[in-house]
Design a protein around this motif. Structure first.
Motif, short mmCIF file in Angstrom:
data_model
loop_
_atom_site.label_atom_id
_atom_site.label_comp_id
_atom_site.label_asym_id
_atom_site.label_seq_id
_atom_site.Cartn_x
_atom_site.Cartn_y
_atom_site.Cartn_z
N GLN A 189 10.96 -53.78 -21.49
CA GLN A 189 9.58 -53.31 -21.57
C GLN A 189 8.55 -54.43 -21.73
OE1 GLN A 189 9.29 -49.67 -21.50
NE2 GLN A 189 11.45 -50.00 -21.02
N LEU B 175 1.15 -56.46 -19.94
CA LEU B 175 0.07 -56.05 -19.04
C LEU B 175 -0.90 -55.11 -19.76
CD1 LEU B 175 -1.15 -56.00 -16.17
CD2 LEU B 175 0.37 -54.06 -15.66
N ALA B 176 -0.35 -54.16 -20.50
CA ALA B 176 -1.21 -53.23 -21.25
C ALA B 176 -2.06 -53.98 -22.28
CB ALA B 176 -0.36 -52.15 -21.94
N LEU C 241 7.20 -57.02 -20.04
CA LEU C 241 6.12 -57.36 -19.11
C LEU C 241 5.10 -56.23 -18.98
CD1 LEU C 241 5.23 -59.62 -17.33
CD2 LEU C 241 6.71 -58.75 -15.51
N ALA C 242 5.55 -55.00 -18.97
CA ALA C 242 4.62 -53.87 -18.89
C ALA C 242 3.78 -53.79 -20.17
CB ALA C 242 5.38 -52.56 -18.68
N THR D 50 6.25 -49.41 -26.34
CA THR D 50 5.82 -48.91 -25.03
C THR D 50 4.29 -49.07 -24.97
OG1 THR D 50 6.11 -46.72 -26.04
CG2 THR D 50 7.74 -47.39 -24.42
N PRO D 51 3.72 -49.07 -23.74
CA PRO D 51 2.32 -49.49 -23.60
C PRO D 51 1.31 -48.69 -24.43
CG PRO D 51 3.41 -49.50 -21.46
CD PRO D 51 4.38 -48.89 -22.42
N GLY D 52 1.51 -47.38 -24.57
CA GLY D 52 0.57 -46.58 -25.35
C GLY D 52 0.57 -47.00 -26.81
N ARG D 53 1.75 -47.31 -27.34
CA ARG D 53 1.84 -47.73 -28.74
C ARG D 53 1.27 -49.13 -28.92
NH1 ARG D 53 6.23 -47.41 -32.07
NH2 ARG D 53 4.67 -46.81 -33.61
N VAL E 290 -1.28 -50.38 -27.19
CA VAL E 290 -2.73 -50.22 -27.17
C VAL E 290 -3.23 -49.56 -28.46
CG1 VAL E 290 -4.62 -49.04 -25.98
CG2 VAL E 290 -2.86 -50.25 -24.66
N ALA E 291 -2.48 -48.58 -28.95
CA ALA E 291 -2.90 -47.90 -30.18
C ALA E 291 -2.98 -48.88 -31.35
CB ALA E 291 -1.93 -46.76 -30.50
N GLN F 130 -4.85 -55.79 -20.52
CA GLN F 130 -5.88 -54.83 -20.11
C GLN F 130 -6.76 -54.43 -21.28
OE1 GLN F 130 -3.23 -51.87 -18.37
NE2 GLN F 130 -3.77 -52.48 -16.28
#
Lengths: 309, 309
Positions: B224, B230-231, B226-227, B193-196, B198-199, B234
């Protein structure tokens, strides 16, 4: 279910409200109407899974939407819970009166950002449809109801292509002026991308529409729903419309895929540590149960993956 | 194709490199091997559509990957273009020699972040697999080759659940120390998931891994991909692995869905005004053509939607 960890991302909300649109927006697109008892059980299961906003049915004339001809039966048989809102789509004053007679406390009106879709779906110009909704919204608000205003084709339209943001802002601000308490921005054919999502949100807030009154309603036709939802959440939106198992789909979009699936966004939100109050296991069970009634597999990736595991 | 508009989003790159992994990562998961002439035409079509990095095949022994037993034939028959890189997966020194004999200029090694997957996939511990790769990477670099280091199971593993970021950083930094010129972070079972995402990126850059050397490799098992991409964009990533039409899928993940589809991310990147050099129409034609050979529809949402329109 295996735990794959949680990690927050700065700038995202602590909690998100999911507006479950499966029973109305989803089931109205089924070629074979679903029996009322299945609908009632579906809605009860959604509430059991933690949903607090469940779009239940539509007061549109059965000639236009035979799939929801049992609206009154469904509403009468539902054991409506105090903590759950059950919005109902209402097209006109006659529909509003039927809704009020059934004790409905939340309604929605369905507007279009484009003339082409207004003509096709409502057989009216955009201005004429807003005139039709005006007394509905006024009377609903006077009676104490919450009124959601759908704006469909917010980013793209099959006849007109890209829809300019000012055109959406015009319809959206008129709906707010008429008294809508919430807007739902629909990517009815699923063509939006994150930059265009954010640009429209910025245009709306620049026009004094409070971000807290904006919900986003993405379709997954081009697989963009979840990324667009993430971009919207990063820009302050806290309400997302989804459907159980990805039910639904615009009859004017050339694809079988429908709304962003509740389970797919819930996987993301759980991973991001964002509260929804929803129970993923119960939702997957519900979508699987409904898929059995519909005779086809759910298009939700999460439902498919978890059913196999 | 209808134009649905472009709107940039601050903080995203101007251009993104797509590493097309369909011919190797995709086709090695087909139960029936695809004939060499289809593979060659597939790769030529991908280059015609604008791809500049096409993972072509694997030097893993045919006993383990019979689907790519024709690696030498494919490489010999390909009309390799100067502007295109054709990386080849190499498991050991013997494979490296075969690759060098065939004029390969880009190789990849396939490491794991978890002991469970290293054991299952490589029949080695993580440390033993890195020892095996060490002379391969050294010799490849001495010969002037670019070396991509795959790290699989970067966020979750079917046996171990959530994979802690430090465990991934350990393998990733060792691969860089051994001489890898690029890392590809694989969400092999599609649970990130995006938070993981980025972490992990933050943990890697904190350990002095340059963000420009990191590619992300998402699977769409839980919808999940494409999202998550995107993360990652970013947060400075500019290389994304995808497969034409969403080919592929980890044999250890309980789902038929595979890699993030090239067409699905391209829809997003075009809407965001991010350059890739790719032609969406040609890619959709190529994936549709290949789907005919494979006897089943592409799982890519964009391919499905555009084929119907």
């Amino acid at each position: 279910m295996t735990d794959y960890g949680t990690e927050r991302l700065p700038g995202l909300p602590e909690a998100v409200t999911i507006c479950e649109v499966g029973p109305r927006d989803g089931l109205q697109n089924e070629s074979t109407p679903v029996p009322a008892d299945v609908k009632v059980e579906f809605i009860e299961r959604l509430a059991d899974a933690g949903h607090t906003v469940i779009e239940t049915t539509s007061m549109v004339h059965p000639r236009w939407v035979p799939q929801l001809a049992d609206a009154e039966e469904v509403l009468r048989r539902l054991d409506r819970r105090p903590a759950v809102r059950y919005p109902v789509l209402v097209p006109n004053l006659r529909g509003l009166q039927r809704a009020l007679d059934l004790g409905v406390t939340d309604i929605a009106v369905f507007a279009s950002a484009t003339e082409s879709f207004a003509k096709t779906n409502l057989n009216r110009t955009v201005a004429e449809s807003l005139e039709m909704f005006a007394p509905v919204i006024t009377q609903a608000r006077e009676t104490g109801l919450q009124v959601r205003g759908y704006v469909s084709m917010c980013w793209g339209d099959p006849w007109e292509g890209a829809v300019p943001a000012p055109q959406v802002v015009d319809v959206a601000t008129k709906l707010i002026s008429l008294g809508c308490t919430e807007l739902s921005l629909g990517d009815t054919i699923g063509v939006a991308t994150p930059g265009r999502v954010v640009a429209l949100l910025n245009a709306l807030t620049a026009a004094s529409v409070p971000i807290g009154s904006i919900a986003v309603h993405f379709h997954d036709t081009y697989g963009q729903g979840l990324a667009n939802a993430l971009a919207a959440l990063q820009h302050g939106v806290t309400t997302v419309d989804t459907s159980a198992g990805g039910l639904g789909g615009c009859p004017y979009a050339n694809s079988a895929t429908g709304n962003l699936a509740t389970e797919d966004i819930l996987w993301q939100l759980e991973g991001l540590g964002i509260r929804t109050g929803l129970n993923l296991t119960k939702l997957v069970e519900t979508s699987s149960w409904l898929a059995g009634h519909l005779g086809r597999e759910s298009p939700s990736s999460v439902v498919r993956a978890l059913r196999k595991s």
